[in-house]
Design a protein around this motif. Structure first.
Motif, PDB file in Angstrom:
ATOM      1  N   PRO A   3       0.828  -1.200   0.000  1.00 52.45           N
ATOM      2  CA  PRO A   3       0.000   0.000   0.000  1.00 52.45           C
ATOM      3  C   PRO A   3       0.863   1.252   0.000  1.00 52.45           C
ATOM      4  O   PRO A   3       1.987   1.275   0.503  1.00 52.45           O
ATOM      5  N   GLN A   4       0.361   2.287  -0.590  1.00 52.63           N
ATOM      6  CA  GLN A   4       1.102   3.540  -0.708  1.00 52.63           C
ATOM      7  C   GLN A   4       0.936   4.428   0.518  1.00 52.63           C
ATOM      8  O   GLN A   4       1.585   5.450   0.617  1.00 52.63           O
ATOM      9  N   ARG A   5       0.087   4.044   1.455  1.00 47.05           N
ATOM     10  CA  ARG A   5      -0.178   4.863   2.629  1.00 47.05           C
ATOM     11  C   ARG A   5      -0.332   3.948   3.831  1.00 47.05           C
ATOM     12  O   ARG A   5      -1.016   2.937   3.766  1.00 47.05           O
ATOM     13  N   LEU A   6       0.345   4.304   4.923  1.00 45.17           N
ATOM     14  CA  LEU A   6       0.236   3.544   6.156  1.00 45.17           C
ATOM     15  C   LEU A   6       0.002   4.546   7.267  1.00 45.17           C
ATOM     16  O   LEU A   6       0.855   5.392   7.556  1.00 45.17           O
ATOM     17  N   LEU A   7      -1.175   4.463   7.870  1.00 44.79           N
ATOM     18  CA  LEU A   7      -1.577   5.423   8.886  1.00 44.79           C
ATOM     19  C   LEU A   7      -1.286   4.865  10.273  1.00 44.79           C
ATOM     20  O   LEU A   7      -1.744   3.776  10.627  1.00 44.79           O
ATOM     21  N   ALA A   8      -0.526   5.625  11.049  1.00 48.20           N
ATOM     22  CA  ALA A   8      -0.309   5.300  12.464  1.00 48.20           C
ATOM     23  C   ALA A   8      -1.306   6.096  13.278  1.00 48.20           C
ATOM     24  O   ALA A   8      -1.315   7.327  13.256  1.00 48.20           O
TER      25      ALA A   8
ATOM     26  N   SER B 157      -1.626   1.791  16.456  1.00 47.81           N
ATOM     27  CA  SER B 157      -1.385   0.772  15.448  1.00 47.81           C
ATOM     28  C   SER B 157      -1.202   1.392  14.075  1.00 47.81           C
ATOM     29  O   SER B 157      -1.494   2.558  13.840  1.00 47.81           O
ATOM     30  N   PHE B 158      -0.709   0.553  13.163  1.00 48.63           N
ATOM     31  CA  PHE B 158      -0.637   0.895  11.745  1.00 48.63           C
ATOM     32  C   PHE B 158      -1.855   0.297  11.052  1.00 48.63           C
ATOM     33  O   PHE B 158      -2.168  -0.882  11.235  1.00 48.63           O
ATOM     34  N   GLY B 159      -2.550   1.094  10.284  1.00 46.37           N
ATOM     35  CA  GLY B 159      -3.680   0.588   9.530  1.00 46.37           C
ATOM     36  C   GLY B 159      -4.866   0.192  10.368  1.00 46.37           C
ATOM     37  O   GLY B 159      -5.694  -0.623   9.940  1.00 46.37           O
ATOM     38  N   SER B 160      -4.976   0.746  11.592  1.00 50.84           N
ATOM     39  CA  SER B 160      -6.099   0.474  12.498  1.00 50.84           C
ATOM     40  C   SER B 160      -6.303  -1.012  12.762  1.00 50.84           C
ATOM     41  O   SER B 160      -7.430  -1.495  12.901  1.00 50.84           O
TER      42      SER B 160
END
Length: 454
Positions: A26-31, A50-53
Motif C-alpha cells: 500500500p502507498q499509505r500507512l496510517l499510524a 497501530s498501523f492501519g487500524s
C-alpha cells in the motif's frame, strides 16, 4: 491475569493471506489510535496504537527485487518513525530518529522508499519511544518472497508477543524503574498475531512454511511444535545453507525471526505451537488438522541464498563491547555526554546500563569502517540479565570457538555472564545503530553505533 483464564476464549483467527497486497504494497500507512478486543469478550477492549487500524499492523508483502514505496502518516499523540527491521536498505530509510531522520511529527508524513534485495521474514515497527510505542501495538510483519519460492501448501506468519494489561483492558504505565533496571518490560498475556491461542487449519500430509516473528518487548520465548515435523530453514530472514531438523525447543529473543518448513504428520486432530514457561507448556497457537492423509513430500527444503558479503576474519578490524549495569550487579559510574556520573545521578536520568562505560548513544562510533571492510566485535555481558543485541543495516555471523562462522543474523541473544564474538562485512554505507532490543534496556542506556563510509 492467569493464562488459563483466556485460553480458548476468542474465536479462531483467519489465516494471513499469502499475498496481502498482490504485487504492490500500500502507498499509505496510517499510524493512529484505535480500539481492539485483546482480552476475551467479557472484558473491556483495549486502546491500541497501530498501523492501519489493526493490531498487529497489516502484513506487507512484496517480492525480492521489488521496491517498497510507502508514505507513513502520523495521527498519534506522539512523534514516531518506522524501522524496517532486518532489511539491508538505504541508511536514510532506516527509520531511527536522531540518526537517520527526524521523527515524524504529529500530523506529519514521511515517505519511505527502498529496494528489497533480500528475500525473507522481516517486520516493521516504531523506533520512537520504542518501549512504549511497540507495546501499544506499533508493529507488523513484512514478508519478502523469493523469486523461486519453495513448494508449500500454506505459508503462515505468526507474530508472537506478550503484553501487560489490566483487567479493564488498559495498558499499564511506562515509568517503571524496575523494568528499566531488570529484565525489561515483561507482559502478563501471551499473544499470537494479536490474539489468544488463534487457530490455523491444516490438512494431513500438507507441507507448511511457518514464519515466526518475536515482537516481544523483552521476553525470551522458548517455543515448541507438536504434531509437525520438519526443519528450521532461515534465521532473521537469512536462509540456512544447511537446514536443521526441528529441535524440541526454539529460542526466540525479542526481534528475532525463524522460518520453519514442516510436514503435518500427526494422527491427532490438532497440532500446537507451545510456549514453555516456568510452570509448564501452554498453547500459544493451535492447528486443527483434518482430512485423509495426503502423499507426503520427501526431503528437506533449502531456500535460495540472499546476496553474500564475505567476511575476512584475518584482516577484520576489531572492537570490544562490555555490557554493564542493571540490578544485581549495577555500575558505580558511567559517562553521559562526556560527563562522568555516579549511579545515583544516572538513575535520576533513568539510565541503568552502559556499553564500554558509556550510558546512551555516544558521540563517536564503536567502529569507523570503510566500505567493504570486515569487522569483529567481542562482546561480554557482565550483567545478571540477557540482552538481544541488534545491528541495523547489516547481518553478522557468530564467530564460533573453532574459528568458523555461524549463520547470518541481525539479532543475537547474549546470556548473563556470557561472551560472544560477531563478525560482518561493512557493505552498507551510513550510520547504523547497534543496541539491545530489550527495549527498556535501550531506553536506559544500551545503545551505540557504527559508521560505514563509502
Amino acid at each position: 491475569m492467569e493464562r488459563r483464564q483466556f485460553l480458548g476464549s476468542l474465536a479462531a483467527a483467519s489465516l494471513i493471506p499469502r499475498y496481502a497486497f498482490a504485487q504492490n504494497t500500500p502507498q499509505r500507512l496510517l499510524a493512529s489510535v484505535h480500539r481492539q478486543q485483546i482480552l476475551p469478550a467479557s472484558y473491556p477492549d483495549t486502546e491500541m496504537w497501530s498501523f492501519g487500524s489493526t493490531f498487529p499492523g497489516p502484513l506487507l508483502r512484496a517480492r525480492q527485487g521489488d521496491r517498497l514505496a510507502i508514505a507513513v502518516e502520523n495521527a498519534l499523540p506522539q512523534p514516531t518513525a518506522v524501522h524496517w527491521h532486518g532489511l539491508r536498505l538505504d541508511n536514510a530509510m532506516d527509520g531511527v530518529p536522531g540518526v537517520t531522520q527526524q521523527p515524524i511529527p504529529v500530523g506529519g508524513t514521511f515517505d519511505y522508499e527502498f529496494a528489497l534485495p533480500d528475500a525473507g521474514t522481516y517486520w516493521y515497527h516504531s523506533h520512537a519511544k520504542s518501549m512504549e510505542q511497540i507495546e501499544r501495538g506499533l508493529y507488523g510483519p513484512l514478508i519478502i518472497d523469493e523469486s523461486d519460492a519453495p513448494d508449500v501448501d500454506q505459508d503462515i506468519t505468526i507474530v508472537v508477543d506478550d503484553i501487560r494489561l489490566e483487567q479493564d483492558g488498559t495498558i499499564t504505565g511506562f515509568d517503571n524503574f524496575h523494568d528499566l533496571s531488570h529484565a525489561g518490560r515483561i507482559g502478563n498475556l501471551w499473544l499470537a498475531n494479536g490474539q489468544i491461542d488463534p487457530a490455523y487449519p491444516l490438512k494431513r500430509g500438507e507441507r507448511v512454511r511457518i514464519r515466526l516473528i518475536s515482537a516481544a518487548n523483552a521476553r525470551v520465548f522458548t517455543l515448541g511444535v507438536q504434531g509437525l515435523e520438519g526443519w528450521v530453514v532461515a534465521l532473521d530472514g537469512m536462509p540456512l545453507a544447511d537446514p536443521q531438523a526441528l529441535p524440541d525447543e526454539l529460542v526466540l529473543a525479542p526481534a528475532q525471526r525463524m522460518d520453519l518448513i514442516v510436514d503435518v504428520t500427526t494422527d491427532q486432530n490438532e497440532a500446537f505451537l507451545i510456549t514453555f514457561e516456568r510452570d509448564g507448556g501452554y498453547a500459544i497457537a493451535h492447528f486443527p488438522v483434518s482430512g485423509p492423509a495426503a502423499a507426503a513430500r520427501s526431503g528437506r527444503v533449502i531456500l535460495p541464498p540472499n546476496p553474500d558479503y564475505p567476511i575476512d576474519l584475518v584482516q577484520a578490524r576489531t572492537a570490544t563491547l562490555l555490557i554493564e549495569g542493571g540490578a544485581m550487579g549495577g555500575m558505580r559510574a558511567a559517562r553521559v555526554d562526556g560527563e562522568q556520573l555516579d549511579a545515583r545521578s544516572l538513575a535520576g536520568r533513568g539510565l541503568f546500563w552502559a556499553l564500554n562505560g558509556i550510558a546512551g548513544r555516544p558521540e563517536t562510533p564503536l567502529l569507523d569502517l570503510s566500505l567493504g571492510e570486515s569487522a569483529r566485535i567481542g562482546m561480554a555481558n557482565n550483567t545478571a540479565f540477557p540482552h538481544a543485541m541488534h545491528l541495523h543495516g547489516m547481518h553478522f555471523s557468530d564467530v564460533l570457538p573453532d574459528g568458523s562462522l555461524g549463520p547470518l543474523r541481525d539479532t543475537l541473544l547474549l546470556n548473563p555472564q556470557e561472551t560472544r564474538e560477531i563478525a560482518f562485512q561493512a557493505h552498507n554505507p551510513g550510520n547504523w545503530l547497534f543496541h539491545c532490543h530489550m527495549l527498556a534496556h535501550h531506553q536506559a542506556g544500551m545503545g551505540t553505533w557504527i559508521r560505514v563510509s563509502a
